[in-house]
Design an enzyme around this catalytic site. Structure first.
Site, mmCIF file in Angstrom:
data_model
loop_
_atom_site.group_PDB
_atom_site.id
_atom_site.type_symbol
_atom_site.label_atom_id
_atom_site.label_comp_id
_atom_site.label_asym_id
_atom_site.label_seq_id
_atom_site.Cartn_x
_atom_site.Cartn_y
_atom_site.Cartn_z
ATOM 1 N N GLU A 212 0.919 -0.957 0.002
ATOM 2 C CA GLU A 212 -0.288 -0.051 0.008
ATOM 3 C C GLU A 212 0.852 1.026 -0.143
ATOM 4 O O GLU A 212 0.874 2.449 -0.513
ATOM 5 C CB GLU A 212 -1.157 -0.172 1.644
ATOM 6 C CG GLU A 212 -1.462 1.492 1.384
ATOM 7 C CD GLU A 212 -3.027 0.935 2.594
ATOM 8 O OE1 GLU A 212 -3.310 2.011 2.240
ATOM 9 O OE2 GLU A 212 -2.866 -0.177 2.563
ATOM 10 N N ASP A 213 1.947 1.205 0.823
ATOM 11 C CA ASP A 213 2.816 2.434 1.057
ATOM 12 C C ASP A 213 4.381 2.559 0.489
ATOM 13 O O ASP A 213 4.922 3.605 0.301
ATOM 14 C CB ASP A 213 2.955 2.273 2.830
ATOM 15 C CG ASP A 213 1.429 2.666 2.988
ATOM 16 O OD1 ASP A 213 0.732 2.983 2.398
ATOM 17 O OD2 ASP A 213 1.240 3.107 4.502
#
Length: 771
Positions: free
Chosen positions: A119-120
């Site tokens: 996600e990051d």
């Protein structure tokens, strides 16, 4: 024996130098470990702390794999910081530490450390699968939000990510455990966020994640999530209530000690080995009960609680007898969750008593195994392998996940799915029995229909009534604990849209909505086919003459999968049948008589002078043909059909004022007519002025019933001192039936005037009273 390379690496890690092997990350071990106070401040767990915890229950090779995942995660998050300013890698380590306390397996811990890399960071799922295996990659992907898709709103994005996570959870329960640990650490570090964001995240925690922890029986995480959510969402209320409870406990400290010692002495005298603990009520639980029941703090009867832990179920009931002998029980405050466990597998005896000095207290009695399962729930599977797959929380979670799959299947979109799941997370429950003695646990307020769908979707779809404790009951009857319910079904029965007004379980709502959507889709297909057939008649053609290949080709050109979808879109009013008919025919398609079909403007008749067939309205088209409430058309009235996107056709009387200048908008209306023998009843309104005489309303209602009509609604108001106006909504088969009703009402002496209403109360036609 020589040390392996793995053991050497672990020893280095424990010495605090492991992270220095990664360039630029040596600072991760330069800070001392801090101890956690869940409500006061964040923990900075080092990788050495985590590895030390893991050594207590995992083989050395598996601990090494977790460390390898840490090195990968630290490199992926290099340069990233949390809102608090600390290195981002602290967060995954802390999440893994929470799971380590549950004795999570090593692959779950690896996924916890890597849970934000997809996600990051630029890391792809495929890269994780290649490095750590498919299991770890699937777990990480299950926890990751949907960031690659643009959604119209934050709510839709959150709902879609939640749906993705819950579906991943049905495949592997570790997904939700990682997410709960992630949310718990985020809540512990929420002070770094802006107030508005703190409130939003706290509300989501209280509405979704704490109830999920409760549903899975993980009490230790639920309590932390609730208290942290309460503190951040309502900081002032939390502070006031916390101070009040603290002051109250300080004043009652001697009483708490007295009760514990008295219980211990009595049980010891009876030869019962037991542990006795005193505790104060959970803060958020006190607040929720005060809010729901509108009670003051002084009215709370179970702020002080005691827990007795013994060795067996038999001893639990022996302790209960001793407790009731010591203190007076409060009627209605005893609950046996051992014989009938909660839906999350929780087991215990609860009893409310009047303690010393008249102070209400609550005592919970359970075995050591019950206590362990009550605190850890589904996580007990990893903590204690002897618990087995079939223990209470595991079995309960399995049933819930199966229901989630059915709800997902029947839900139309992510927000609807989230709505259904929220409904099923309500904590209050009723316990009812099937005729064969099986216990079903349902939310408080559940009805017969909820019970039917809890048994099976097919039972719910065909239920018509029920017997509750052998007495006939309606489908909307709310259920109470202890009742025995038998569902009565009929082969031709179908779900009713009105059921959505009273069902409470997510499974029932999702099943009903799914059935109605499918039914509406089938009705829309049938109507769309009829509408297109009527339009093609203007060209002297039929669907069979056009041919399925040509219809399918047009559907695909329009972005639809098949011809059935095309018909459904027509029936729902999303596509204009006249335009589709012209495209199917082509710009210069010959028709009987040698004429050329018009490609624009008003439809032309064919050579024989015959125009397009009007669509015949039978009244049985279902949810895709609606009758306008403004004018309430009935068979015999001249009518016009207007397209309404998503609904289908709305039928109006030609004289209805709400039609406006519809002739100028040819693509918005369709020529319709009544079928020769409509197979339904239709609602219309009549206004009756009657003298103020006793029994006049009953006389008029009886006269209407004598004409084989049912009164759906009646409103009355006094017109003047001598006359009352009565507005009736009645069911009729057509104008002839309505005329018969009005003739009968004219014969009643009290009636002075009768009119039919249209356009929200305007008088359209009527009969005065002949004298």
């Amino acid at each position: 024996m020589q040390k392996t390379e793995t053991q050497v690496a672990l020893n280095v890690a424990h010495a605090g130098a492991a992270a220095s092997a990664l360039p630029g990350r040596g600072q991760l071990t330069s800070l001392p470990s801090a101890h956690q106070d869940g409500l006061k401040g964040p923990t900075r767990f080092l990788i050495s702390d985590l590895l030390g915890e893991l050594e207590a229950y995992l083989p050395c090779e598996q601990v090494s794999e977790v460390y390898r995942a840490y090195l990968f995660g630290a490199e992926a998050h290099q340069g990233q910081e949390r809102q608090s300013g600390e290195p981002y890698i602290y967060h995954p380590i802390a999440v893994a530490r929470i799971l380590a306390e549950m004795r999570m397996d090593y692959k779950g811990l690896m996924a916890a450390i890597l849970h934000d890399v997809i996600e990051d960071t630029p890391t792809a799922k495929e890269s994780l699968a290649d490095t750590f295996g498919e299991d770890v990659a699937e777990l990480v992907d299950g926890v990751s939000k949907l960031t690659q898709i643009d959604f119209p709103s934050r709510a839709e994005a959150q709902a879609a990510s939640f749906r993705k996570m819950m579906l991943a959870m049905t495949r592997d329960i570790r997904v939700i455990l990682i997410k709960l640990a992630d949310r718990l650490h985020n809540m512990r570090t929420l002070d770094a966020m802006m107030p508005a964001k703190r409130r939003r995240i706290s509300r989501e925690t209280l509405e979704i994640y704490a109830p999920i922890a409760n549903r899975l029986g993980i009490n230790r995480i639920r309590l932390d999530l609730e208290d942290l959510g309460f503190r951040h969402h309502w900081p002032w209320r939390h502070a006031v209530l916390s101070r009040t409870v603290r002051d109250k406990l300080h004043g009652r400290r001697e009483m708490v000690t007295t009760v514990k010692e008295t219980l211990r002495a009595r049980l010891q005298a009876e030869g019962i080995a037991a542990e006795v603990f005193g505790r104060e009520k959970h803060l958020y639980s006190i607040y929720r009960k005060m809010s729901a029941k509108r009670r003051s703090f002084e009215d709370m009867v179970d702020v002080f609680g005691f827990r007795v832990i013994v060795d067996s179920v038999d001893t639990c009931y022996r302790v209960l007898g001793q407790v009731h002998d010591l203190y007076k029980p409060v009627p209605g405050r005893f609950k046996d969750y051992i014989a009938i466990p909660k839906s999350n597998g929780y087991q215990s005896l609860h009893t409310g008593l009047i303690g010393p000095q008249g102070v209400p207290i609550e005592i919970q009695i359970r075995t050591a195994d019950m206590h362990r399962l009550a605190e850890s729930g589904i996580a007990a599977h990893w903590m204690y392998k002897s618990a087995g797959e079939a223990s209470g929380p595991q079995a309960a979670a399995k049933d819930w996940l199966q229901d989630l799959l059915e709800v997902q299947r029947d839900s139309g979109d992510s927000q609807e799915f989230l709505e259904h799941v929220k409904v099923d997370l309500f904590p209050d429950e009723v316990y009812v029995f099937t005729p064969k003695g099986r216990i079903l646990v349902l939310p408080m307020g559940a009805t017969v229909v909820d019970f039917a769908y809890a048994i099976h979707s097919d039972v719910g779809n065909t239920c018509v009534a029920a017997r509750i404790d052998r007495r006939l009951a309606s489908l909307r009857t709310p259920l109470r604990s202890g009742q025995t319910v038998e569902i009565i079904t009929a082969p031709g029965a179908k779900p009713n849209a009105a059921w959505l007004n009273f069902v409470v379980t997510g499974k029932a709502r999702a099943s009903i909505r799914s059935y109605l959507k499918n039914l509406k889709n089938r009705e829309a297909q049938a109507l769309g086919q009829r509408m297109l057939t009527a339009e093609l008649a203007a060209f002297g053609l039929t669907l069979e003459q056009i041919g399925e290949p040509r219809i399918l080709a047009h559907a695909v050109e329009s972005g639809l999968d098949n011809s059935a979808r095309l018909f459904a879109e027509i029936g729902l009013g999303n596509r204009i049948p006249m335009l589709i008919a012209r495209r199917l025919v082509g710009p210069a398609e010959p028709v009987p008589g040698g004429e050329v079909a018009a490609s624009a403007g008003v439809r032309e008749s064919d050579a024989s002078g015959r125009g397009a067939r009007r669509l015949a309205i039978r009244g049985t088209e279902g949810m895709v043909v609606h009758f306008a409430r403004c004018c309430r058309p009935i068979p015999g009235d001249p009518i016009t059909g207007l397209f309404s996107a998503g609904k289908g056709i709305v039928v109006h009387r030609n004289e209805c004022g709400n039609l406006g200048d519809f002739h100028s908008k040819r693509d918005k209306w369709i020529e319709v007519e009544w079928a020769e023998d409509p197979q339904a009843e239709f609602q219309t309104e009549i206004r009756v002025d009657a003298g103020n005489r006793r029994g006049a309303l009953a006389t008029i209602a009886t006269a209407i019933a004598e004409q084989d009509s049912n009164i759906e609604n009646v409103n009355s108001r006094e017109k003047d001192g001598t006359t009352t106006t009565l507005d009736f909504l009645v069911n009729v088969t057509g104008r002839k039936h309505l005329a018969g009703i009005m003739r009968r009402l004219r014969q009643i002496p009290a009636v002075t005037r009768i009119v039919r209403l249209s356009n929200a109360g305007r008088l359209r036609e009527g009969f005065g009273k002949r004298r």
